[in-house]
Design a protein around this motif. Structure first.
Motif: not given
Length: 127
Positions: A8-26
């Motif tokens: 979910g990471g990336g390059l964004v401009r100030p003021g924008e949003s991101l949602r990071l995910s953490c998928a767990a296995s095991g």
């Protein structure tokens, strides 16, 4: 296989949003707490927030609680945790990691080498 995978990471401009995910296995997120960390260029890795196995939260200074820009959540059915970031600032630029405590998954990870770590996802905030 015990594995954490951030996305979910990336390059964004100030003021924008991101949602990071953490998928767990095991891991079962109903029995394990997920801690989000970040490491900015030239700085030490710091904790951001921990969502406990029971759904409680521990927020750290990087979470900037008073600003209300970040939130954490999880979907137990999908075994995935999330870090929602809004109104992003240049100082939020970092590699973001999720982790599980290496010896007691119910506890928030402390950033120790024997914690379980994902590979990280880069967040870059730049105009």
């Amino acid at each position: 296989q015990l594995q954490l995978v951030e996305s979910g990471g990336g390059l964004v401009r100030p003021g924008e949003s991101l949602r990071l995910s953490c998928a767990a296995s095991g891991f079962n997120l109903e029995e394990n707490s997920i801690t989000w960390f970040r490491q900015a260029p030239g700085k030490e890795r710091e904790p951001v927030s921990c969502i406990g196995f029971s759904g409680g939260f521990t927020h750290y200074p990087a979470f900037a609680f008073d600003e209300g820009r970040f939130s954490v959540s999880k979907d137990n059915a999908k075994n995935t945790a999330f870090l929602q970031m809004t109104d992003l600032k240049s100082e939020d630029t970092a590699v973001y990691y999720c982790a599980i405590h290496g010896t007691d998954g119910r506890r928030c990870a402390k950033g120790a080498k024997d914690d379980y770590w994902g590979q990280g996802t880069q967040v870059t905030v730049s105009s």
